[in-house]
Write a protein that holds these residues in place. Structure first.
Motif, PDB file in Angstrom:
ATOM      1  N   LYS A  40       0.844  -1.202   0.000  1.00  0.00           N
ATOM      2  CA  LYS A  40       0.000   0.000   0.000  1.00  0.00           C
ATOM      3  C   LYS A  40       0.883   1.257   0.000  1.00  0.00           C
ATOM      4  CE  LYS A  40      -4.202   2.082   1.213  1.00  0.00           C
ATOM      5  NZ  LYS A  40      -5.606   1.847   1.472  1.00  0.00           N
ATOM      6  N   ILE A  69      -4.729   5.804  -7.116  1.00  0.00           N
ATOM      7  CA  ILE A  69      -5.434   4.556  -7.411  1.00  0.00           C
ATOM      8  C   ILE A  69      -6.908   4.741  -7.047  1.00  0.00           C
ATOM      9  CG2 ILE A  69      -5.434   2.059  -7.144  1.00  0.00           C
ATOM     10  CD1 ILE A  69      -2.546   2.254  -7.173  1.00  0.00           C
ATOM     11  N   THR A  70      -7.681   5.010  -8.068  1.00  0.00           N
ATOM     12  CA  THR A  70      -9.126   5.197  -7.903  1.00  0.00           C
ATOM     13  C   THR A  70      -9.814   3.831  -7.954  1.00  0.00           C
ATOM     14  OG1 THR A  70      -9.381   5.391 -10.283  1.00  0.00           O
ATOM     15  CG2 THR A  70      -9.027   7.452  -9.065  1.00  0.00           C
ATOM     16  N   PRO A  71     -11.064   3.752  -7.483  1.00  0.00           N
ATOM     17  CA  PRO A  71     -11.815   2.503  -7.648  1.00  0.00           C
ATOM     18  C   PRO A  71     -11.872   2.065  -9.115  1.00  0.00           C
ATOM     19  CG  PRO A  71     -12.932   3.915  -6.066  1.00  0.00           C
ATOM     20  CD  PRO A  71     -11.810   4.736  -6.657  1.00  0.00           C
ATOM     21  N   ARG A 121      -9.611   2.549 -11.407  1.00  0.00           N
ATOM     22  CA  ARG A 121      -8.320   1.953 -11.791  1.00  0.00           C
ATOM     23  C   ARG A 121      -8.148   0.562 -11.193  1.00  0.00           C
ATOM     24  NH1 ARG A 121      -5.687   7.450 -11.634  1.00  0.00           N
ATOM     25  NH2 ARG A 121      -5.433   7.938 -13.849  1.00  0.00           N
ATOM     26  N   ALA A 122      -8.643   0.359  -9.979  1.00  0.00           N
ATOM     27  CA  ALA A 122      -8.578  -0.994  -9.401  1.00  0.00           C
ATOM     28  C   ALA A 122      -9.374  -1.959 -10.276  1.00  0.00           C
ATOM     29  CB  ALA A 122      -9.108  -0.992  -7.969  1.00  0.00           C
ATOM     30  N   HIS A 169      -8.426  -3.895  -4.088  1.00  0.00           N
ATOM     31  CA  HIS A 169      -9.291  -2.947  -3.375  1.00  0.00           C
ATOM     32  C   HIS A 169      -8.542  -2.276  -2.231  1.00  0.00           C
ATOM     33  CE1 HIS A 169     -13.154  -5.018  -5.061  1.00  0.00           C
ATOM     34  NE2 HIS A 169     -12.546  -4.240  -5.939  1.00  0.00           N
ATOM     35  N   VAL A 179      -6.603   0.949  -3.201  1.00  0.00           N
ATOM     36  CA  VAL A 179      -7.306   2.193  -3.552  1.00  0.00           C
ATOM     37  C   VAL A 179      -6.958   3.268  -2.524  1.00  0.00           C
ATOM     38  CG1 VAL A 179      -9.572   3.270  -3.842  1.00  0.00           C
ATOM     39  CG2 VAL A 179      -9.156   0.983  -4.767  1.00  0.00           C
ATOM     40  N   ASN A 180      -6.515   4.410  -3.034  1.00  0.00           N
ATOM     41  CA  ASN A 180      -6.066   5.508  -2.158  1.00  0.00           C
ATOM     42  C   ASN A 180      -6.584   6.860  -2.641  1.00  0.00           C
ATOM     43  OD1 ASN A 180      -4.540   6.094  -4.420  1.00  0.00           O
ATOM     44  ND2 ASN A 180      -2.634   5.267  -3.581  1.00  0.00           N
ATOM     45  N   ASP A 181      -7.465   6.853  -3.643  1.00  0.00           N
ATOM     46  CA  ASP A 181      -7.963   8.110  -4.212  1.00  0.00           C
ATOM     47  C   ASP A 181      -9.440   7.947  -4.553  1.00  0.00           C
ATOM     48  OD1 ASP A 181      -8.653  10.280  -5.750  1.00  0.00           O
ATOM     49  OD2 ASP A 181      -6.791  10.304  -6.908  1.00  0.00           O
ATOM     50  N   TYR A 182     -10.279   8.536  -3.728  1.00  0.00           N
ATOM     51  CA  TYR A 182     -11.729   8.438  -3.933  1.00  0.00           C
ATOM     52  C   TYR A 182     -12.298   9.725  -4.527  1.00  0.00           C
ATOM     53  CZ  TYR A 182     -11.266   4.309  -1.053  1.00  0.00           C
ATOM     54  OH  TYR A 182     -10.884   3.094  -0.570  1.00  0.00           O
ATOM     55  N   GLU A 214     -12.440  10.651  -9.393  1.00  0.00           N
ATOM     56  CA  GLU A 214     -13.235   9.892 -10.374  1.00  0.00           C
ATOM     57  C   GLU A 214     -13.771  10.819 -11.448  1.00  0.00           C
ATOM     58  OE1 GLU A 214     -14.270   6.086  -9.945  1.00  0.00           O
ATOM     59  OE2 GLU A 214     -12.255   6.849  -9.644  1.00  0.00           O
TER      60      GLU A 214
END
Ligand code: HEM
Length: 127
Positions: free
Chosen positions: A71, A79-81, A83-84, A117, A120-123, A126
């Motif tokens: 992480k 790393i957005t959802p 991109r995951a 999942h 993910v570090n960027d919410y 998007e």
């Protein structure tokens, strides 16, 4: 009998082919390519080392790079959802390409879903 080590089930050659098939998709993916280096040779080499130990093979990633701290190593990259999800789609297609199937594939892929999942570090960014 002896428990099967996932690394022995997949084998070094198929694992190497899987990682190559994966990064050829990453390099062509509009949401992933921009955050990866242009030359993925070293990235693929590290991923082969990492997945070898993730699947119970020799700890060759840690021997060269230290504790994975995955992480933390992903912190520089947004790393957005989405991109995951894209990462997992590239991996699923790569698994198709090298012919992984059945229970082995399902178990391996489900572990990667959890790890992806966790990265993910960027919410916020998007589109
Ligand atoms: C490195 C993106 C998920 C394992 C990287 C790098 C990026 C990245 C941009 C840096 C590449 C470089 O500079 O060479 C992503 C994205 C993910 C994701 C968008 C989506 C969730 C994962 C997962 C795993 C993983 C699920 C493990 C199963 C690694 C490893 C490295 C790496 C081992 C190399 C670390 C090092 O520099 O030693 N990833 N990653 N990544 N990633 Fe991911």
């Amino acid at each position: 009998g002896k428990p099967l080590i996932p690394y022995d089930q997949i084998g070094a050659e198929t694992l190497s082919n899987l990682v190559d098939a994966f990064y050829s998709r990453v390099s062509a993916h509009p949401q992933l390519a921009p955050i990866f280096p242009d030359d993925l040779t070293e990235t693929a080499r590290k991923q082969k080392q990492f997945l070898t130990q993730y699947l119970g093979g020799p700890n060759i990633y840690s021997a060269e790079h230290g504790h994975p701290r995955l992480k933390a190593r992903h912190h520089p990259f947004p790393i957005t959802p989405a991109r995951a999800q894209a990462w997992l789609e590239c991996m699923s297609e790569a698994m198709d390409e090298v012919g992984l199937s059945g229970q082995f594939r399902e178990t391996f892929f489900n572990r990667l879903v959890l790890t992806a999942h966790h990265m993910v570090n960027d919410y916020d960014s998007e589109e």
